[in-house]
Design an enzyme around this catalytic site. Structure first.
Site, PDB file in Angstrom:
ATOM      1  N   HIS A 269      15.612   6.198   8.855  1.00 16.49           N
ATOM      2  CA  HIS A 269      15.814   7.652   8.767  1.00 16.49           C
ATOM      3  C   HIS A 269      17.274   7.974   8.441  1.00 16.49           C
ATOM      4  CE1 HIS A 269      11.962   9.257  10.031  1.00 16.49           C
ATOM      5  NE2 HIS A 269      11.941   8.568  11.157  1.00 16.49           N
TER       6      HIS A 269
ATOM      7  N   GLU B 122       9.574   9.765   6.950  1.00 12.47           N
ATOM      8  CA  GLU B 122       8.866   8.691   7.636  1.00 12.47           C
ATOM      9  C   GLU B 122       8.662   7.496   6.706  1.00 12.47           C
ATOM     10  OE1 GLU B 122       8.720   9.469  10.704  1.00 12.47           O
ATOM     11  OE2 GLU B 122       7.630   7.737  11.493  1.00 12.47           O
TER      12      GLU B 122
ATOM     13  N   HIS C   3      13.800   1.304  12.572  1.00 10.68           N
ATOM     14  CA  HIS C   3      13.083   2.523  12.184  1.00 10.68           C
ATOM     15  C   HIS C   3      14.044   3.719  12.108  1.00 10.68           C
ATOM     16  CE1 HIS C   3       9.419   5.154  12.155  1.00 10.68           C
ATOM     17  NE2 HIS C   3      10.266   6.017  12.701  1.00 10.68           N
ATOM     18  N   GLU C   4      14.777   3.966  13.166  1.00 12.90           N
ATOM     19  CA  GLU C   4      15.702   5.105  13.168  1.00 12.90           C
ATOM     20  C   GLU C   4      16.813   4.900  12.133  1.00 12.90           C
ATOM     21  OE1 GLU C   4      14.619   7.614  14.584  1.00 12.90           O
ATOM     22  OE2 GLU C   4      13.171   6.677  15.944  1.00 12.90           O
TER      23      GLU C   4
END
Lengths: 499, 499
Positions: A268, A294, A264-265
């Site tokens: 980003h 997001e 997830h990070e």
């Protein structure tokens, strides 16, 4: 009078100065969240405060106004034009708030955050209540200074997702909610549920770290322009496009926290690392909105990381780092277990399906607060009612209920919807991507370059050159359409739960 | 006109602003030396450059001059008075250098450092030579702007060890050199040499880390106001007195690098952590000079860490982290081995005795350079000659000779003597401390509190409130006296080598 090139040059110098301060502030924040010793925090807060004040002064300076007025209609350069527009918007919005009120608000924010922490730890909402009341009232005041056409909440939404309105959300969210609730009902009644206990085991931190670094490298996260650290609350932070750092948390009892959190990070981070170099030292050199950001993290976490194709190719690698009993666990069972749907109390621990329901609860409550339709003291019981209504479970404490998230304590009203929007954006991008690329085949072969390049070409490179809804329409050739998310989840879970 | 309290208040605000910039710069430097990804360096250098320029502007501003003039003779506050004096000195020294020359010099410094790195890697002194020539010539120019009474080199010494002169060093260094050479001769001829091969073994990094953290805690290094990281070149750095960070290097084949290196940096850190809180947000809140700083690190490294008493109490702890064969190694042999004297090529790897001889070589060469008695092109062969003369060994390459240290590439002429002065200071402090405390007994019982408190009371707390030679005389009731170092080394090595 100077010629236009000279003015642009001087303007760029002012922008570079701003970026220097921003990088110093960002490094300071990264350090405060990862490395700073306890006793260093107090003095460091003064550093952040002072440098932020400098940024604010420059953003609202006469000098800035001078460049905006001169360049607004005369520059021939597309990047300069959009930069001026961005600067003008920041200038206008900040100038509308009286200096005194801004300073009081900044002090209130930092105090409220520590009060919220105490209130959460002691499960005492009434401690936080007066601060939250003040925060709501400041946000109402600021929203009225900024102005809005339809709903006062629009003025706040604009800070995080410019272009998106309360009217749009009020149309889209209930539709999605209805579909997700019906899907959730079917899932709850399914007699073919995955067994999450097969995932239990002891996963030494070092093994998790080694595995997640391999996955990040596969994704194309560039460690020459970033680094991975450990924190309680994982985050991604961009000092500039050549220094985009991520953090993760290792739970030695549950690998999912680190594995999916890091992906997830990493999503980003890929966004920030792949912004066009042409935008360096401008305020355009960052993600265009919270929602689009997001969409990138969720794309990688769910559309890639929780995809069967991903584990087709990576399960063997995972097994080499996992406890021995995973050797006997068939891939199919593993895949179903990591995709278990189960209503839970805490948003950040929610599964792919129920996550958006958590967001809708927060949206409805904060919209009503800002519109003075409910009062802060109503929040705890309204929260619990909605949890029961949307998810079928009721928080036993406010700590696991209304006090769980940090956002409101920082005055961040209008932020939450971006999380659900991000999901819808991701599904809509995913759908378009599938018309151009054999997405699952690429994932199955760990050929992430084409996927990442597609995202860079269509989204990342632009930074703030395009507004969020502009990107959606340019890329997918239609407006925001929540059906893609609903269809994606319905297909996925119908298979997993044999619906 | 404002009253004096108001002026002092405004002055303190200016000082706080300076400290904010300094903390931001220091954090930035710490990050660049410990954590930054490769591609982040370029943009970060601009951040450092910009913030340093801001500091320079404030230090030499009309506003600063205004406060200096108003407060110099009128303040009643001792701390304000000394702060004004420090600010005045910085103001005067910086104003004497024309802005253009300062900027050119800063650019030359940063370029020279990377050229030096290349020259060292490729063992090619001639690549570095033209840059070094320019650096020497700038330093001569600056020294003439700053002024001096006796020797032009004094003006440079003043930057690192104010009060110490070339005349003093020319008296002290040859005396020490004579004594150390004669001691070294005896040691070389000793038939009772320690056996360093007993120290060989595999020391996993984690074990070394755990052991050195325990030692730091014993010393009283406060981890709530600091942290330990890993770097190729260890250092200590103070963001402020509540955030003093150290780094170390782990060599899995040789524990001495980390153990003695960490104690050394811990000694620097204790100095900064124990400066009086009254000095916070002033330029006095740091160590008073390079030499006094080095006296603190060397005190802990050698007078404590290489002391027999230290290992009387810590050898068992060490053995619990060391490879098994250390269980069979008697403490006496271990102690003698970690105190082996052996002339070597690289300064930072030198033992306690030969270290000062390395420094004297650098001192003599740079003094002659600045005085135009030798030219840069003479350096390589003069270096090698002196190495043979003082240490009896000749570097086979310039890489292991004249190119080994970074200092000159940054234009830091006048810095090297502080290392040897630090040694002498440490020995002189140690001698005085022994008249007040049972130093070896305290060390033997790991009761470092009294030792650290003595250092804090006599040295640390003052920060820059006292000049280096003022501290020496206040604490030891006499002027700098190199006999204490010579006596300490003679006694220590006579026992170890049975002389």
């Amino acid at each position: 009078m100077d010629n236009i090139e000279q003015i642009e040059k001087d303007f760029k110098e002012l922008l570079s100065e701003l970026e220097v301060y921003r990088e110093a502030i960002t490094l300071t924040q990264w350090d405060m969240r990862t490395k700073i010793p306890k006793n260093g925090v107090e003095q460091r807060s003064e550093v952040v405060g002072f440098l932020s004040e400098k940024v604010h002064q420059l953003e609202t300076s006469e000098k800035m106004k001078y460049f905006i007025d001169l360049l607004k209609d005369s520059t021939q350069d597309e990047i300069v034009r959009k930069t001026v527009k961005e600067c003008e918007e920041i200038y206008e919005r900040n100038r509308k708030i009286p200096n005194d009120e801004f300073k009081e608000y900044v002090m209130l924010q930092s105090k409220s955050e520590s009060i919220w922490q105490e209130a959460r730890e002691t499960d005492n909402f009434s401690l936080f209540q007066p601060y939250l009341e003040e925060l709501v009232s400041y946000n109402q005041k600021f929203a009225s200074y900024w102005g809005y056409e339809d709903n006062i909440y629009d003025a706040l939404l604009h800070n995080y997702e410019p272009g998106v309105t309360t009217a749009m959300l009020d149309k889209v969210f209930p539709e999605v909610r209805k579909s997700l609730s019906s899907l959730l009902n079917k899932i709850n009644q399914s007699s073919n549920k995955p067994d999450p206990t097969v995932l239990v085991g002891h996963f030494p931190k070092k093994d998790q770290e080694d595995f997640t670094i391999k996955i990040l490298e596969q994704m194309g996260y560039d460690f020459s322009s970033g680094r991975l650290d450990e924190t309680v609350h994982p985050f991604a932070i961009a000092l500039n496009m050549n220094d985009v750092r991520i953090t993760t948390r290792y739970d030695e009892k549950d690998f999912r926290t680190a594995v999916f959190g890091t992906i997830h990070e990493g999503g980003h981070a890929l966004y920030e690392q792949n912004i066009s170099k042409k935008l360096v030292n401008t305020p355009l050199a960052t993600g265009t909105s919270m929602g689009i950001h997001e969409s990138q993290s969720l794309f990688w976490e769910n559309f890639v990381g929780r995809n069967k194709a991903f584990w087709d190719s990576n399960y063997e690698l995972f097994q080499s780092y996992a406890p021995k009993h995973f050797q006997q666990l068939p891939l199919g069972e593993f895949y179903r277990a990591v995709n278990e749907v189960k209503p839970s109390l805490i948003r950040i621990e929610a599964d792919e399906l129920t996550y958006s329901l958590h967001i809708m609860i927060r949206y409805e409550l904060e919209k009503a607060l800002i519109n003075d339709e409910i009062s802060v003291s109503d929040l705890p019981h309204l929260w619990n009612e909605k949890m029961e209504d949307y998810l079928g479970i009721k928080p036993p404490t406010d700590r696991e209920g209304v006090l769980q998230d940090i956002h409101w304590s920082g005055g961040d009203f209008g932020y939450f919807p971006s999380y659900a929007l991000g999901y819808m954006y991701a599904a809509q991008f995913h759908n378009t991507m599938k018309t151009k690329l054999n997405v699952d085949d690429l994932i199955r072969n760990n050929q992430f370059d084409q996927i990442r390049n597609w995202l860079t070409e269509n989204i990342h490179q632009y930074g703030k050159m395009k507004k969020p809804l502009e990107i959606i329409e340019d890329v997918t050739k239609e407006k925001l359409n929540p059906d893609y998310l609903v269809n994606y989840l319905t297909n996925k879970y119908s298979k997993i739960y044999n619906l």
